[in-house]
Scaffold this motif. Sequence first.
Motif, PDB file in Angstrom:
ATOM      1  N   ASP A  63       0.868  -1.174   0.000  1.00 11.88           N
ATOM      2  CA  ASP A  63       0.000   0.000   0.000  1.00 11.88           C
ATOM      3  C   ASP A  63       0.905   1.224   0.000  1.00 11.88           C
ATOM      4  O   ASP A  63       1.965   1.211   0.633  1.00 11.88           O
ATOM      5  CB  ASP A  63      -0.888   0.040   1.251  1.00 11.88           C
ATOM      6  CG  ASP A  63      -1.890  -1.105   1.292  1.00 11.88           C
ATOM      7  OD1 ASP A  63      -2.183  -1.679   0.235  1.00 11.88           O
ATOM      8  OD2 ASP A  63      -2.367  -1.429   2.390  1.00 11.88           O
ATOM      9  N   GLN A 107      -3.298   5.293   7.075  1.00  6.47           N
ATOM     10  CA  GLN A 107      -3.173   3.903   6.639  1.00  6.47           C
ATOM     11  C   GLN A 107      -2.429   3.068   7.674  1.00  6.47           C
ATOM     12  O   GLN A 107      -2.805   1.922   7.955  1.00  6.47           O
ATOM     13  CB  GLN A 107      -2.458   3.843   5.289  1.00  6.47           C
ATOM     14  CG  GLN A 107      -3.256   4.436   4.135  1.00  6.47           C
ATOM     15  CD  GLN A 107      -2.655   4.096   2.788  1.00  6.47           C
ATOM     16  OE1 GLN A 107      -2.199   2.989   2.556  1.00  6.47           O
ATOM     17  NE2 GLN A 107      -2.649   5.073   1.890  1.00  6.47           N
ATOM     18  N   TYR A 164      -4.781  -0.183   8.898  1.00  7.45           N
ATOM     19  CA  TYR A 164      -4.620  -1.498   8.283  1.00  7.45           C
ATOM     20  C   TYR A 164      -3.517  -2.297   8.965  1.00  7.45           C
ATOM     21  O   TYR A 164      -2.582  -1.721   9.530  1.00  7.45           O
ATOM     22  CB  TYR A 164      -4.305  -1.344   6.783  1.00  7.45           C
ATOM     23  CG  TYR A 164      -5.382  -0.600   6.035  1.00  7.45           C
ATOM     24  CD1 TYR A 164      -6.609  -1.190   5.760  1.00  7.45           C
ATOM     25  CD2 TYR A 164      -5.169   0.716   5.605  1.00  7.45           C
ATOM     26  CE1 TYR A 164      -7.606  -0.504   5.088  1.00  7.45           C
ATOM     27  CE2 TYR A 164      -6.161   1.410   4.929  1.00  7.45           C
ATOM     28  CZ  TYR A 164      -7.379   0.796   4.674  1.00  7.45           C
ATOM     29  OH  TYR A 164      -8.362   1.487   4.020  1.00  7.45           O
ATOM     30  N   GLU A 213      -5.928 -10.018   4.895  1.00  6.66           N
ATOM     31  CA  GLU A 213      -5.431  -8.670   5.193  1.00  6.66           C
ATOM     32  C   GLU A 213      -3.913  -8.584   5.107  1.00  6.66           C
ATOM     33  O   GLU A 213      -3.361  -7.538   4.754  1.00  6.66           O
ATOM     34  CB  GLU A 213      -5.900  -8.239   6.577  1.00  6.66           C
ATOM     35  CG  GLU A 213      -7.376  -7.895   6.646  1.00  6.66           C
ATOM     36  CD  GLU A 213      -7.822  -7.558   8.057  1.00  6.66           C
ATOM     37  OE1 GLU A 213      -8.868  -6.910   8.195  1.00  6.66           O
ATOM     38  OE2 GLU A 213      -7.125  -7.957   9.019  1.00  6.66           O
ATOM     39  N   GLN A 260      -4.969  -3.113   0.224  1.00 10.49           N
ATOM     40  CA  GLN A 260      -6.248  -2.640   0.738  1.00 10.49           C
ATOM     41  C   GLN A 260      -7.381  -2.681  -0.276  1.00 10.49           C
ATOM     42  O   GLN A 260      -8.549  -2.552   0.095  1.00 10.49           O
ATOM     43  CB  GLN A 260      -6.093  -1.210   1.241  1.00 10.49           C
ATOM     44  CG  GLN A 260      -5.674  -0.223   0.169  1.00 10.49           C
ATOM     45  CD  GLN A 260      -5.253   1.106   0.759  1.00 10.49           C
ATOM     46  OE1 GLN A 260      -5.202   1.260   1.971  1.00 10.49           O
ATOM     47  NE2 GLN A 260      -4.953   2.053  -0.084  1.00 10.49           N
TER      48      GLN A 260
END
Length: 227
Positions: free
Chosen positions: A28, A39, A43, A176, A181
């Motif tokens: 990401d 972020q 995450y 995940e 994402q």
Amino acid sequence: MRLLLVEDDVDLQTNLKTHLMSAKYSVDVAADGEEGLFQGSEYPYDAAIVDVGLPLLDGISLIRKLRAENFDYPIIILTARDRWQDKVEGLDAGADDYLTKPFQPEELLARLNALIRRSVGQSSPVIENGPLMINTATLSVSVADRHISLSGSEYKLLEYLMLHLGEVKSKTVLTEHIYDQDFDLDSNVIEVFIRRLRKKLDPESRYGFIETLRGQGYRLKKITGEA
């Protein structure tokens, strides 16, 4: 493994993302410190790469805020500055390592791999579990000295399970940590990859490497002897 790359230089960001993805990382990206903080807090990452000279929120402040919120994944800082005081400030803020620009992507990958391994108690790139062996530096996999050819997604899943040997991981957690994402977290693709791994790693069901715990997820069983 899922990474956060916070870098405002578009060319460098693109170049690093390409190299990291070729090494089987999911990446990401964020182009400023505020987006990086969002972020990084939102995450589940296995590691982060943070440039010091970011707009909106500098990299040192970003790292301090993440550590203050108890996010403990490894962080490497990138800096164009060569003063030792700047490097010390980054490490004091909570970074685990640093690279001074310019650098070779291969060096970043080596340091990143080492930090992730150490974060889960592994010092060597070679991880063994009975007859199963993976090398996180060469991305190779073998069972009883037989080379196993895996797709990129299959390797990511196996590596994550090997780095968390004996731990139960839900489908959501696995998704995940091996996808970025934008991936559909409701997908049943993990089940498909688990079936493929079982068939490739253990076609005769001799070892039973991957266990299913109904309603909980999957676990890579610790092999202490020959099955």
